[in-house]
Design a protein around this motif. Structure first.
Motif, PDB file in Angstrom:
ATOM      1  N   PRO A 400      10.071  15.803   3.802  1.00 27.04           N
ATOM      2  CA  PRO A 400       8.740  15.868   3.160  1.00 27.04           C
ATOM      3  C   PRO A 400       8.729  15.276   1.759  1.00 27.04           C
ATOM      4  CG  PRO A 400       9.250  17.919   4.285  1.00 27.04           C
ATOM      5  CD  PRO A 400      10.491  17.098   4.331  1.00 27.04           C
ATOM      6  N   ALA A 401       9.827  15.448   1.039  1.00 33.06           N
ATOM      7  CA  ALA A 401       9.863  14.935  -0.326  1.00 33.06           C
ATOM      8  C   ALA A 401       9.867  13.407  -0.366  1.00 33.06           C
ATOM      9  CB  ALA A 401      11.092  15.472  -1.048  1.00 33.06           C
ATOM     10  N   ALA A 402      10.208  12.772   0.788  1.00 37.33           N
ATOM     11  CA  ALA A 402      10.295  11.302   0.804  1.00 37.33           C
ATOM     12  C   ALA A 402       9.036  10.648   1.369  1.00 37.33           C
ATOM     13  CB  ALA A 402      11.511  10.871   1.631  1.00 37.33           C
ATOM     14  N   TYR A 403       7.980  11.430   1.664  1.00 36.30           N
ATOM     15  CA  TYR A 403       6.753  10.837   2.219  1.00 36.30           C
ATOM     16  C   TYR A 403       6.165   9.728   1.340  1.00 36.30           C
ATOM     17  CZ  TYR A 403       6.488  14.214   6.037  1.00 36.30           C
ATOM     18  OH  TYR A 403       6.735  14.943   7.173  1.00 36.30           O
ATOM     19  N   PRO A 404       6.156   9.838   0.034  1.00 39.53           N
ATOM     20  CA  PRO A 404       5.647   8.719  -0.777  1.00 39.53           C
ATOM     21  C   PRO A 404       6.425   7.423  -0.553  1.00 39.53           C
ATOM     22  CG  PRO A 404       5.767  10.712  -2.077  1.00 39.53           C
ATOM     23  CD  PRO A 404       6.451  11.012  -0.795  1.00 39.53           C
ATOM     24  N   TYR A 405       7.733   7.551  -0.355  1.00 40.57           N
ATOM     25  CA  TYR A 405       8.537   6.351  -0.129  1.00 40.57           C
ATOM     26  C   TYR A 405       8.256   5.770   1.262  1.00 40.57           C
ATOM     27  CZ  TYR A 405      10.978   8.233  -4.162  1.00 40.57           C
ATOM     28  OH  TYR A 405      11.283   8.736  -5.408  1.00 40.57           O
ATOM     29  N   TYR A 406       8.082   6.708   2.243  1.00 31.98           N
ATOM     30  CA  TYR A 406       7.727   6.220   3.573  1.00 31.98           C
ATOM     31  C   TYR A 406       6.387   5.466   3.519  1.00 31.98           C
ATOM     32  CZ  TYR A 406      11.146   9.770   5.040  1.00 31.98           C
ATOM     33  OH  TYR A 406      12.272  10.528   5.191  1.00 31.98           O
ATOM     34  N   GLY A 407       5.413   6.056   2.826  1.00 31.70           N
ATOM     35  CA  GLY A 407       4.105   5.419   2.714  1.00 31.70           C
ATOM     36  C   GLY A 407       4.179   4.066   2.033  1.00 31.70           C
ATOM     37  N   ALA A 408       5.001   3.987   0.992  1.00 27.47           N
ATOM     38  CA  ALA A 408       5.146   2.719   0.284  1.00 27.47           C
ATOM     39  C   ALA A 408       5.750   1.654   1.187  1.00 27.47           C
ATOM     40  CB  ALA A 408       6.003   2.913  -0.959  1.00 27.47           C
ATOM     41  N   SER A 409       6.712   2.034   2.012  1.00 23.71           N
ATOM     42  CA  SER A 409       7.367   1.072   2.901  1.00 23.71           C
ATOM     43  C   SER A 409       6.395   0.549   3.948  1.00 23.71           C
ATOM     44  CB  SER A 409       8.576   1.715   3.575  1.00 23.71           C
ATOM     45  OG  SER A 409       9.517   2.127   2.627  1.00 23.71           O
ATOM     46  N   PHE A 410       5.696   1.479   4.599  1.00 24.67           N
ATOM     47  CA  PHE A 410       4.771   1.043   5.653  1.00 24.67           C
ATOM     48  C   PHE A 410       3.587   0.258   5.083  1.00 24.67           C
ATOM     49  CE2 PHE A 410       6.889   4.495   8.037  1.00 24.67           C
ATOM     50  CZ  PHE A 410       7.245   3.768   9.168  1.00 24.67           C
ATOM     51  N   SER A 411       3.099   0.657   3.914  1.00 25.44           N
ATOM     52  CA  SER A 411       1.989  -0.090   3.306  1.00 25.44           C
ATOM     53  C   SER A 411       2.427  -1.501   2.926  1.00 25.44           C
ATOM     54  CB  SER A 411       1.461   0.663   2.092  1.00 25.44           C
ATOM     55  OG  SER A 411       2.450   0.734   1.075  1.00 25.44           O
ATOM     56  N   MET A 412       3.681  -1.645   2.485  1.00 23.41           N
ATOM     57  CA  MET A 412       4.182  -2.974   2.152  1.00 23.41           C
ATOM     58  C   MET A 412       4.283  -3.838   3.410  1.00 23.41           C
ATOM     59  SD  MET A 412       7.684  -4.132   0.239  1.00 23.41           S
ATOM     60  CE  MET A 412       8.665  -3.771   1.685  1.00 23.41           C
ATOM     61  N   MET A 413       4.750  -3.264   4.508  1.00 25.25           N
ATOM     62  CA  MET A 413       4.834  -4.019   5.758  1.00 25.25           C
ATOM     63  C   MET A 413       3.440  -4.410   6.254  1.00 25.25           C
ATOM     64  SD  MET A 413       7.954  -2.292   7.928  1.00 25.25           S
ATOM     65  CE  MET A 413       7.397  -0.612   7.758  1.00 25.25           C
ATOM     66  N   ALA A 414       2.491  -3.464   6.155  1.00 27.06           N
ATOM     67  CA  ALA A 414       1.120  -3.774   6.586  1.00 27.06           C
ATOM     68  C   ALA A 414       0.519  -4.868   5.710  1.00 27.06           C
ATOM     69  CB  ALA A 414       0.274  -2.513   6.541  1.00 27.06           C
ATOM     70  N   GLY A 415       0.748  -4.779   4.435  1.00 23.83           N
ATOM     71  CA  GLY A 415       0.227  -5.788   3.531  1.00 23.83           C
ATOM     72  C   GLY A 415       0.819  -7.156   3.785  1.00 23.83           C
ATOM     73  N   PHE A 416       2.141  -7.166   4.071  1.00 23.50           N
ATOM     74  CA  PHE A 416       2.791  -8.443   4.367  1.00 23.50           C
ATOM     75  C   PHE A 416       2.237  -9.059   5.647  1.00 23.50           C
ATOM     76  CE2 PHE A 416       6.211 -10.883   6.373  1.00 23.50           C
ATOM     77  CZ  PHE A 416       6.476 -11.809   5.389  1.00 23.50           C
ATOM     78  N   PHE A 417       1.974  -8.213   6.676  1.00 20.11           N
ATOM     79  CA  PHE A 417       1.413  -8.710   7.939  1.00 20.11           C
ATOM     80  C   PHE A 417       0.026  -9.298   7.720  1.00 20.11           C
ATOM     81  CE2 PHE A 417      -1.156  -7.952  11.749  1.00 20.11           C
ATOM     82  CZ  PHE A 417      -0.437  -8.723  12.668  1.00 20.11           C
ATOM     83  N   ILE A 418      -0.809  -8.587   6.961  1.00 18.04           N
ATOM     84  CA  ILE A 418      -2.173  -9.083   6.695  1.00 18.04           C
ATOM     85  C   ILE A 418      -2.109 -10.388   5.897  1.00 18.04           C
ATOM     86  CG2 ILE A 418      -4.325  -8.565   5.492  1.00 18.04           C
ATOM     87  CD1 ILE A 418      -3.806  -5.605   6.144  1.00 18.04           C
ATOM     88  N   PHE A 419      -1.246 -10.427   4.910  1.00 21.10           N
ATOM     89  CA  PHE A 419      -1.106 -11.635   4.094  1.00 21.10           C
ATOM     90  C   PHE A 419      -0.672 -12.822   4.954  1.00 21.10           C
ATOM     91  CE2 PHE A 419       1.708 -14.484   1.778  1.00 21.10           C
ATOM     92  CZ  PHE A 419       0.852 -14.974   0.789  1.00 21.10           C
ATOM     93  N   THR A 420       0.268 -12.568   5.903  1.00 21.93           N
ATOM     94  CA  THR A 420       0.760 -13.631   6.769  1.00 21.93           C
ATOM     95  C   THR A 420      -0.350 -14.166   7.658  1.00 21.93           C
ATOM     96  OG1 THR A 420       2.952 -12.637   6.765  1.00 21.93           O
ATOM     97  CG2 THR A 420       2.483 -14.234   8.496  1.00 21.93           C
TER      98      THR A 420
END
Length: 427
Positions: A400-420
């Protein structure tokens, strides 16, 4: 086969009796060697000796200079306790000497020393080995001009009626020499002390110098409990054990109360019960630990496990083992220093227990109980147990303490996909 079955049947039928025969025995010392200056002491102090015999002790009387006496034979001790009622002996007979008596105590056996005004250098040396020092003035006696026992003759006030540091119905009669104890020595305790008005000097001569021992610093009777639970009593008077002092009436100076019988018998009987382990003797059994919710003792713990610890402690009452009740027994979960310190709770039936969480530190720990209480034998219990870290497959998959890091990782992947997509398909 029939003989074999008969043997098994007999063995099973005898199990209850075997269980009784191997039950915990009394801790009381039973074989006692009494060394005397003169066999006349055997009759003049018979009341004290009879009280020991009535409690089941086997007394063997020997002259202190008997050439055939010894404490051990073929490496085995012949006695459980030693009583020295020989204050004037200059040299023991047989194989007994200061070193052998010290070894006797170091082996866990008990000792009573009764000195007197004619105490020899040998008795003084043995007492010094136990941690007490008699007055160096050989002719000195304890004198008290306000706490003396009233008698028909005025006397020199060396017959003292003492009631300091004891609980007794009547004062205790004492006539002999005083000794001092080192206050820094936690193993030695004054049981009977002189009053603040007492001093140690030669009653037959005038004081030319201030006395070396004065007031309550003078100990009349002291006890020592060694770290191996051996017990020692040092008394500066052989007379206080005598029939005459046991039966004598007593009236303390300045008091109108006259007692028909002194407190010597009561005091020395209780003191002998303590020194011979009929009082204040503890034992610990059934030391157990396990994980919460389990019953078997594990080979090791994992960090942050919940652990239960329990031990049963009993006290010898003189006839049987009774539950020991106290609120100061503590458990240490120890590695170099205590990581956990818990006071054990008791059900008042002998069981002490507690629960705690294993610390987030791995290594080799010990369950330790170091119990020391004045007047009781000490307990030292320890069990070693390793503590390991989590294995690679025991960690939580998502913290649970790492949820912000999980969110940051997935948001970065989603952003990279949209950018591509936007970059590839935009004109």
């Amino acid at each position: 086969m029939a003989k074999f079955l008969l043997y098994i049947t007999l063995t099973i039928s005898l199990l209850p009796f075997l269980a009784v025969s191997f039950s915990p025995e009394s801790p009381t010392d039973r074989r006692v060697l009494v060394l005397l200056d003169d066999f006349a002491v055997k009759s003049s102090h018979s009341l004290f000796f009879d009280s020991l015999k009535s409690r089941g002790f086997e007394l063997e009387f020997k002259l202190a200079d008997d050439p055939n006496i010894g404490l051990q034979r073929y490496g085995q001790y012949l006695y459980d306790a030693l009583v020295l009622f020989c204050p004037s002996v200059e040299r023991f007979g047989g194989s007994i000497n200061v070193a052998s008596i010290a070894d006797f105590v170091d082996s866990g056996h008990d000792l009573i020393i009764a000195a007197d005004t004619n105490a020899s250098d040998l008795i003084r040396e043995i007492s010094t080995e136990t941690g007490v020092d008699f007055d160096e003035n050989a002719a000195a006696m304890v004198i008290d001009h306000t706490g003396y026992a009233v008698s028909n003759t005025d006397g020199d006030h060396t017959l003292i009626a003492s009631d300091d540091l004891i609980k007794s119905d009547a004062p205790v009669l004492f006539q002999g020499i005083g000794h001092s104890v080192n206050p820094a020595n936690s193993l030695v305790l004054q049981v009977l002390a002189a009053s603040p008005s007492a001093y140690s000097a030669n009653p037959q001569s005038k004081l030319s110098n201030p006395p070396s021992l004065t007031g309550s610093a003078i100990s009349l009777v002291s006890v020592i409990q060694a770290r191996n639970n051996a017990r020692i009593v040092v008394a500066g008077s052989l007379s206080m054990f005598s029939n005459r002092f046991f039966r004598s009436g007593v009236q303390k100076a300045g008091s109108s109360t006259k007692y028909q019988k002194s407190g010597n018998e009561e005091f020395l009987t209780e003191l002998s019960k303590w020194v011979f382990h009929e009082r204040g003797h503890l034992k610990a059994v059934n030391v157990r630990h396990h994980k919460v919710g389990e019953s078997d003792e594990p080979a090791m713990y994992r960090i942050n496990d919940d652990s239960d610890y329990s031990v049963e402690i009993y006290e010898w009452s003189g006839t049987s083992w009774e539950p020991y009740v106290a609120n100061d027994v503590q458990l240490q979960f120890y590695m170099m220093s205590p990581y956990v310190l818990k006071t054990l709770s008791t059900d008042k039936k002998g069981l002490y227990s507690t629960s705690f969480k294993v610390p987030d530190v791995y290594g080799v720990f010990q369950f330790k109980v170091e119990y020391q209480r004045l007047g009781y034998t000490s307990l030292s219990l320890s069990k070693q147990i390793p503590v390991r870290p989590f294995r690679h497959n025991e960690y939580e998959r998502f913290l649970p303490a790492a949820y912000p890091y999980y969110g940051a990782s997935f948001s970065m992947m989603a952003g990279f996909f949209i950018f591509t997509v936007v970059h590839l398909y935009s004109k």
